[in-house]
Design an enzyme around this catalytic site. Structure first.
Site, short mmCIF file in Angstrom:
data_model
loop_
_atom_site.label_atom_id
_atom_site.label_comp_id
_atom_site.label_asym_id
_atom_site.label_seq_id
_atom_site.Cartn_x
_atom_site.Cartn_y
_atom_site.Cartn_z
N HIS A 78 0.83 -1.21 0.00
CA HIS A 78 0.00 0.00 0.00
C HIS A 78 0.87 1.26 0.00
O HIS A 78 0.59 2.22 -0.71
CB HIS A 78 -0.91 -0.02 1.24
CG HIS A 78 -1.64 1.25 1.47
ND1 HIS A 78 -2.81 1.57 0.81
CD2 HIS A 78 -1.35 2.32 2.26
CE1 HIS A 78 -3.21 2.76 1.21
NE2 HIS A 78 -2.36 3.23 2.08
N CYS B 166 0.38 -3.21 -17.38
CA CYS B 166 -0.41 -2.36 -16.49
C CYS B 166 -0.05 -2.57 -15.03
O CYS B 166 -0.70 -2.02 -14.14
CB CYS B 166 -1.91 -2.59 -16.69
SG CYS B 166 -2.46 -4.25 -16.27
#
Length: 547
Positions: free
Chosen positions: A184, A478
């Site tokens: 994160h 991606c």
């Protein structure tokens, strides 16, 4: 001066004094409980207070991704299962803060055992525990210091609530002792444009307010700088930022070879003006927190909002990427011993085909009503037959351009066969790394194996790019690796046709590509492929890249 090394996860340079995250509250010795009802009331007041604070932070967060994570924490805090577990602990003799800590410890163990997406939420639970305990004890919330001047933030790790409100003009860089390239902290730092390094274990030896320089590209922290040296680093970084701010237009190498630079988004709120298109539209955000699947019209509205904002531009929609490791109540999937290897992504359609059918219908309706160039791709595809079935389903709904994500080594190895039935490939390098190296993305001790510069991963990317070239079909990346300006040169040299990343990362990648010809990129890619270690691959590229 002294150099400390970690893993650079968000490029850029900054220098300044260091400060640490405020420590979490310590639980006092367990007191005797004389009034269980009063303790239960303390629990509920703490839950209400923390939920309200996290909601305020979510509403104030400039970054939509951070806001979504904070809202998920609110749902965890207000889950009746948590208060029920705390009540049970109080009845057994625990005081409110101890009862909440025990209840969240049970949740934590369950999340860790589930693996995958839920394991990635363990740090969120730890942060929630610390905030609830602080609220019970009447202590200040743990979090980012506010010294009144710019600084570099050091931490063991960072929770979503810590990063959501970060001001890049105050927090110059992030350095953590734990975490990994797909953590994160790494993703939020790239989204906010803050230089960041993870897995730098020696930061505990740096005294508060000592001056350091952080290079989020190389992963090097240089300690022992003077104020003048720090100012010089920041002046040079500001010049680079100014150059990138003036950078516009499509991705091109120095000799004009196109490499499309696209955005990864979760909703229309993530879009920026200067973007060629969207390379990854994560549709699962629309499904989160639903006890029933979102209806077709609700989906049409969400897709239309994105497509309408990008007339004439490409939008690659990823169908629902959820399953056992990203549990959605309405899917009613059984518990699995290893969710990362279970029913997730496209595999959900084996048990709930109506979910995919409704989504494809909604995408087709939104596409027909707008002028965007809509492409659709499926996650977690393993075989050519799965790819062919997905492509047939898309075309039956009137969606002509279909592709698949390459996240499983089996799919990468069979890319030529897969490309017989689909129009494009998109490599999700985060999961492809996880499955290639049998290294859980949340296992910090294995962060080096998740480094996108690992030669085996580069070889798999190269194989897919070659298959695309032979088939005359585009192959994009991606995963978060696309946001690395140096690694982008490797990808372009391998033949990757598009790179999709957090919108803030696009200018740096654009400038990096513009400084090199296609032939130079090919030589850089060749050097990276020939390396035996990530460090050697990086060194080979940087020796050919002007600084």
């Amino acid at each position: 001066m002294r150099e400390l090394r970690g893993i650079g996860v968000s490029p850029g340079r900054a220098a300044g004094p260091v400060l640490r995250l405020a420590p979490p509250p310590a639980l006092p010795s367990p007191p005797a409980v004389v009034d269980a009802a009063a303790e239960k009331d303390v629990v509920r007041r703490a839950v209400t207070s923390v939920a309200a604070d996290l909601t305020r932070r979510a509403e104030a967060a400039a970054d939509p991704t951070a806001a979504e994570v904070l809202r998920a924490q609110v749902l965890m805090a207000t889950d009746e299962m948590l208060t029920d577990a705390a009540d049970a602990a109080i009845e057994a003799g625990s005081a409110a803060p101890h009862a909440l800590a025990a209840a969240l410890a049970e949740h934590r163990a369950a999340f860790e055992a589930a693996g995958g997406y839920l394991a990635e939420r363990v740090s969120d639970l730890d942060d929630l525990r610390d905030r609830l305990v602080a609220a019970c004890l009447g202590l200040p919330m743990p979090g980012v210091p506010a010294p009144g001047h710019p600084f570099i933030l050091l931490a063991r790790d960072l929770a979503p609530a810590d990063t959501a409100g970060l001001d890049p003009s105050v927090v110059l860089a992030l350095v953590t002792a734990e975490g990994g390239p797909t953590s994160h902290t790494a993703i939020l730092a790239r989204t906010l444009g803050i230089p960041a390094i993870v897995r730098c274990a020696e930061i505990g030896e740096i005294p508060d307010m000592s001056v350091v320089a952080v290079d989020g590209g190389t992963g090097v922290v240089t300690a022992g700088l003077t104020d003048e040296e720090a100012a010089a680093v920041n002046r040079a970084a500001q010049e680079v930022r100014a150059q990138r701010a003036a950078s516009h237009g499509p991705g091109r190498t120095a000799d004009g070879h196109p490499v499309a630079l696209l955005a990864n988004i979760g909703s229309a709120r993530d879009l920026i003006a200067d973007v060629e298109g969207v390379g990854l539209f994560r549709t699962e955000l629309l499904y989160l927190d639903h006890t029933d699947p979102p209806g077709e019209q609700e989906q049409v509205a969400a897709y239309t909002a994105v497509f309408s904002a990008l007339p004439g531009r490409k939008v690659v929609v990823r169908t629902l990427d959820a399953g056992a490791d990203k549990p959605l109540p309405f899917l009613r999937l059984a518990d699995e011993p290893n969710p990362a290897l279970g029913v997730r992504g496209l595999r959900v359609s084996r048990r709930a085909p109506e979910v995919l059918s409704t989504q494809l219908s909604a995408i087709a309706t939104a596409a027909a009503a707008t002028d965007a160039e809509v492409w659709v791709m499926a996650p977690m595809v393993a075989t050519a037959s799965e790819a062919a079935e997905f492509a047939a389903a898309c075309r039956a709904h009137g969606l002509p351009t279909t592709g698949v994500m390459i996240e499983i080594p089996a799919a990468a190895l069979r890319a030529p066969s897969i490309l017989r039935d689909v129009d494009f490939l998109s490599l999700g390098t985060n999961d492809l790394s996880q499955y290639t190296f049998a290294a859980d993305r949340m296992c910090g001790d294995l962060a080096d194996l998740l480094d996108p510069w690992q030669p085996a991963l580069i070889a798999l990317i190269a194989a897919c790019a070659t298959a695309g070239a032979e088939a005359g079909k585009p192959v994009g990346v991606c995963g978060e690796s696309a946001a690395d300006p140096d690694f982008a040169l490797v990808l372009a040299g391998l033949g990757i046709s598009s790179l999709s990343m957090a919108p803030r990362s696009i200018p740096a990648v654009r400038e990096s590509l513009a400084a090199h010809t296609l032939e130079e990129c090919r030589q850089i890619a060749k050097a990276a492929l020939a390396a035996d270690t990530p460090e050697a691959a990086r060194a080979a590229v940087r020796s050919a890249t002007p600084r």
